[in-house]
Design an enzyme around this catalytic site. Structure first.
Site, PDB file in Angstrom:
ATOM      1  CD  GLU A  49      -2.749  -1.081   2.531  1.00 11.38           C
ATOM      2  OE1 GLU A  49      -3.785  -1.771   2.543  1.00 11.38           O
ATOM      3  OE2 GLU A  49      -2.392  -0.379   3.507  1.00 11.38           O
ATOM      4  CG  ASP A  60      -2.949   8.415   8.811  1.00  9.96           C
ATOM      5  OD1 ASP A  60      -3.232   7.211   8.714  1.00  9.96           O
ATOM      6  OD2 ASP A  60      -2.925   9.194   7.842  1.00  9.96           O
ATOM      7  CE1 TYR A 174      -7.008  -1.676   7.382  1.00  6.03           C
ATOM      8  CE2 TYR A 174      -5.781  -1.173   5.391  1.00  6.03           C
ATOM      9  CZ  TYR A 174      -5.869  -1.197   6.767  1.00  6.03           C
ATOM     10  OH  TYR A 174      -4.830  -0.725   7.532  1.00  6.03           O
TER      11      TYR A 174
END
Length: 266
Positions: A49, A60, A174
């Protein structure tokens, strides 16, 4: 079939699971990112990725936020990440996922993005903050060009929402191992097995698990229940720790090999 679909089909036939590193494009430079991809490929990565740096990385944790900041200060843009894909394709056939927040993708233009991503050699695109309810134009355009559309699904999602996300993802799904932002953890979530088994009932696509996977025992535990393990923050942190050192690429590759159960030391 995309390289991603071929990969998971081959791994299934071999009785193996995927090891999927995430790296931030352009940290510490695009040239080193290219070297890292090639080294990770040789170290046993099955799919990579490539993160597109964005100015507001809300999902994040601090490690990837710092990497994003370094990449942005290097002037890295979506256009340059697409060029990076072209350069990778000159030397490697490893499956590539373009991992981005939606704003840079939309700003590029969806039709142009689909065309450029295919030309650059990407196999799938993951827009991490794109909700499933607003995804139809994106999915239609990317799939029309032959790209996989990969979506995140969280353990807090309702069964109805899990089912819809699973149906809209292809290539792989995912699965986020826990709530919160990305980052290393000492232990995996206790309810991960039940979550993955629920997802299995909604999709025949491969399932890869990310968020908080940072040790070989985490990877091995995920492989017991899922089709792939995604490792981001611990690899990005290893890059950060060795910026400016000639051995950076070899150290990160060795660390990745260790994570995937290879002989290299921590």
């Amino acid at each position: 079939m995309t390289r991603i679909e071929k990969l998971f089909e081959r791994l299934k036939s071999e009785g193996r699971k995927a090891f999927i590193p995430y790296i931030t494009s352009g940290d510490p430079s695009l040239e080193i990112t290219l070297e890292l991809v090639l080294a990770l490929d040789k170290a046993g990565a099955d799919l990579i990725e490539l993160g597109v740096p964005f100015s507001d990385p809300i999902a994040d944790g601090p490690v990837i936020q710092r990497a994003t900041d370094r990449a942005l200060r290097n002037g890295v843009t979506l256009h340059k990440v697409l060029q990076l894909g072209e350069n990778i394709r000159k030397k490697s056939e490893i499956p590539l996922v373009l991992f981005s927040y939606f704003n840079p993708l939309l700003n590029h233009g969806l039709e142009k993005l689909a065309k450029d991503a295919v030309a650059a050699g990407f196999d799938g695109i993951l827009a991490s903050d794109l909700t499933i309810e607003e995804s139809e134009p994106f999915v239609r355009t990317m799939r029309g060009a032959g790209l996989n559309t990969i979506f995140l699904v969280a353990p807090t999602s309702s069964p109805e929402r899990m089912k819809k996300i699973a149906e809209t993802s292809n290539g792989f799904l995912y699965a986020v191992s826990r709530t919160g932002v990305t980052g290393e953890r000492q232990e995996l979530a206790g309810d991960l097995r039940e979550f993955l088994r629920t997802l299995r009932s909604y999709t025949k696509s491969p399932i890869a698990v990310g968020f908080g996977i940072s040790r070989p025992e985490h990877v091995e535990a995920v492989w017991q229940e899922a089709d792939g393990a995604i490792v981001g923050s611990s690899i990005v942190r290893k890059v950060e720790e060795h910026i400016g050192q000639a051995e950076l690429v070899s150290i990160v590759a060795g660390f990745a090999r260790w994570l995937a159960g290879g002989p290299d030391a921590k």
